[in-house]
Write a protein that holds these residues in place. Sequence first.
Motif, PDB file in Angstrom:
ATOM      1  N   ILE A 104       3.690  -8.656   8.711  1.00  0.00           N
ATOM      2  CA  ILE A 104       3.315  -7.799   7.574  1.00  0.00           C
ATOM      3  C   ILE A 104       2.058  -7.831   6.956  1.00  0.00           C
ATOM      4  N   ALA A 143      -0.321  -5.471   9.501  1.00  0.00           N
ATOM      5  CA  ALA A 143       0.343  -4.300   9.755  1.00  0.00           C
ATOM      6  C   ALA A 143      -0.753  -3.176   9.304  1.00  0.00           C
ATOM      7  N   SER A 144      -1.618  -3.275   8.320  1.00  0.00           N
ATOM      8  CA  SER A 144      -2.287  -2.397   7.869  1.00  0.00           C
ATOM      9  C   SER A 144      -3.852  -2.613   8.424  1.00  0.00           C
ATOM     10  N   THR A 173      -0.452  -5.937   2.161  1.00  0.00           N
ATOM     11  CA  THR A 173       1.223  -5.342   2.303  1.00  0.00           C
ATOM     12  C   THR A 173       1.638  -5.164   0.902  1.00  0.00           C
ATOM     13  N   ALA A 196       7.878  -4.717   1.427  1.00  0.00           N
ATOM     14  CA  ALA A 196       7.803  -5.248   2.821  1.00  0.00           C
ATOM     15  C   ALA A 196       7.979  -6.798   2.864  1.00  0.00           C
ATOM     16  N   LEU A 197       7.269  -7.462   1.899  1.00  0.00           N
ATOM     17  CA  LEU A 197       7.391  -9.057   1.845  1.00  0.00           C
ATOM     18  C   LEU A 197       8.980  -9.332   1.658  1.00  0.00           C
ATOM     19  N   THR A 242      11.515  -7.577   2.207  1.00  0.00           N
ATOM     20  CA  THR A 242      12.222  -7.636   3.475  1.00  0.00           C
ATOM     21  C   THR A 242      11.862  -8.662   4.462  1.00  0.00           C
ATOM     22  N   TYR A 243      10.785  -8.872   4.639  1.00  0.00           N
ATOM     23  CA  TYR A 243      10.522  -9.975   5.680  1.00  0.00           C
ATOM     24  C   TYR A 243      10.946 -11.426   5.552  1.00  0.00           C
TER      25      TYR A 243
END
Length: 293
Positions: free
Chosen positions: A131, A134-135, A141, A145-146, A148-149
């Motif tokens: 994550i 990804a950008s 991030t 997202a964190l 979820t990860y």
Amino acid sequence: MTGKAYPLERRALLLGGGASLMLAGYAQAKPRTPMLGLADTTVRKELTRDYAGTLRAVAAMGYGLFGFRLASYVANDPSEPTPQDKAQMVRDAGMAVGVVRLGVRGGDYDRQFDQAAAIGARIVALTTAPIFIASRTLGQTTRAALDTYIPQLAALGEKAKAAGLTLAYHNHWYDLLPLDGDRPLDLMASRIAPDLLSFEVDLAWAWYAGVAPLDLLKALGPRVVSIHLKDIDRTRGTAITDHAVAPGRGEMDYAALMPRIGQRTRATGYVEVDNPEDGLAAARGAMAYLRGQ
């Protein structure tokens, strides 16, 4: 750099004691004379030219462990030795297989765990969370997202444990910066059981984030299974990774840091310089400096 004068606030950061961390404490370990390892990143260019010869040169410097990536730096590179070949060359050079690294962008982790176990590795490290890359901006991030990860990281730890391996997360500066009020590394440590996730602490990236390296070692305690040793020189290069230099050649005052590391952790230290002009020279200089402390 031994004996160099440092501003009071920087020495206070280096030696720690004032940082407020959310992680569990740790009883001090007895000082010891550490074995030093080398991370393959330091000599990446040299390895592509002569893998076995570079390993022999590294062993001759006094390094006892060599850590390497299971996957190639370049996708589908036919010239990259297999993990089995790398491990054999490490042993032929007189070193032991150290921390091996998983592919950052995912892939077949089951296969990578099988490879690590087959070559006798004990620790597999995740260089960073996907994550964070990804950008377009490295380390950027979202909290969603964190959140979820983190369960995905715990599941990865379960797989590593089932394979007889220890999964270690490697910090950078960005996972020690608050994200919606909490530091990502703190959340990983508090939400994932210690038997599923350990840590590979990069002292220089902690310093870069404004975190006292010794405080971080103490806070993570026995969950620290590996340490990366490098220094920071903010006058070098343009990218953040360009600021990474060999210990003793930057602003961190390793002369004050090294005697205290053994009081915080029993983890092995690995020299890692991200983008040196001459990797063998960086490894040689680091060994000479650290052995002199």
